[in-house]
Design a protein around this motif. Sequence first.
Motif, short mmCIF file in Angstrom:
data_model
loop_
_atom_site.label_atom_id
_atom_site.label_comp_id
_atom_site.label_asym_id
_atom_site.label_seq_id
_atom_site.Cartn_x
_atom_site.Cartn_y
_atom_site.Cartn_z
N SER A 27 0.71 -1.20 0.25
CA SER A 27 -0.01 0.04 0.45
C SER A 27 0.68 1.10 0.06
O SER A 27 0.19 2.21 -0.21
CB SER A 27 -0.88 0.21 1.35
OG SER A 27 0.01 0.32 2.70
N LEU A 28 1.97 1.40 0.94
CA LEU A 28 3.33 2.41 0.41
C LEU A 28 2.62 3.75 1.52
O LEU A 28 2.74 4.52 1.86
CB LEU A 28 3.31 2.90 -0.76
CG LEU A 28 4.14 2.05 -1.67
CD1 LEU A 28 4.30 3.66 -3.17
CD2 LEU A 28 5.41 1.80 -2.01
N MET A 29 1.73 2.84 1.87
CA MET A 29 0.78 3.71 3.79
C MET A 29 1.59 3.87 5.00
O MET A 29 1.49 4.13 5.64
CB MET A 29 -0.51 3.34 3.77
CG MET A 29 -1.04 4.27 2.42
SD MET A 29 -1.00 5.52 1.55
CE MET A 29 -0.36 5.54 0.38
N GLY A 30 3.06 3.30 4.65
CA GLY A 30 4.06 2.99 5.91
C GLY A 30 3.08 2.48 7.37
O GLY A 30 2.39 1.41 6.23
N GLY A 31 4.19 1.70 8.11
CA GLY A 31 3.88 0.08 9.09
C GLY A 31 5.07 -0.27 9.99
O GLY A 31 5.04 0.87 10.61
N GLY A 32 4.62 -1.43 9.92
CA GLY A 32 5.81 -1.36 11.22
C GLY A 32 7.36 -0.88 10.93
O GLY A 32 7.51 -1.31 9.57
N GLY A 33 8.51 -1.97 11.84
CA GLY A 33 9.73 -1.85 11.26
C GLY A 33 10.41 -0.80 10.90
O GLY A 33 10.00 0.80 11.06
N VAL A 34 11.16 -0.55 10.24
CA VAL A 34 11.92 -0.06 9.47
C VAL A 34 10.79 0.90 8.00
O VAL A 34 11.05 2.12 7.95
CB VAL A 34 12.75 -0.82 7.93
CG1 VAL A 34 12.00 -1.21 7.09
CG2 VAL A 34 13.65 0.43 7.57
N ASP A 35 9.80 1.25 7.93
CA ASP A 35 8.85 1.07 7.32
C ASP A 35 8.41 2.66 8.18
O ASP A 35 8.90 3.49 7.78
CB ASP A 35 8.11 0.50 6.68
CG ASP A 35 6.65 1.13 5.83
OD1 ASP A 35 6.38 1.89 5.00
OD2 ASP A 35 6.04 0.03 5.18
#
Length: 174
Positions: A27-35
């Motif tokens: 989705s390219l909308m951000g998430g957990g970890g490095v993202d």
Amino acid sequence: MSERISVMQGDITRVDVDVIVNAANSSLMGGGGVDGAIHRAAGPALLAACKQIVQQQGECATGHAVITEAGNIPVKAIIHTVGPVWHGGERHEAELLEQAYRNCLDLAAANGYRTIAFPAISTGVYGYPKEQAARIAVDVVYKYIGIRPLPEEVVFVCFDEENTRIYQQYLTQL
């Protein structure tokens, strides 16, 4: 040639390179970890750029990569790639991970970037075995820079001690 590849432990948002790679979700909308860390550090401009890409071309498929501005991170751009979720190795995970690294290197070279930093793609919540992922990453990068002038330098930025040790081990075998 192996002097063009290095490994360090630290925060990828603070590395002095031209471009960093984000281990993104589709989705390219951000998430957990490095993202999540990259999205938090870059600020709202990055989310806006990612939304624009998704509007134009849809979600980013596994193994593919896209490039955006860097927002508040002091690099020239961010390359987002979607690594494979580990399912035991029977769903072409190795090929998809290789493709993700190659596509990032292609984008960096096509844009004239001399230096690039990679996280350990797919080894967090996506569950890819760390040693197998590190071997793929190092092999792909080593072969790529062996026949191309750009990028001139590749840095693997590991969040933890375990990944740092694994990458250092594979780099000494080059």
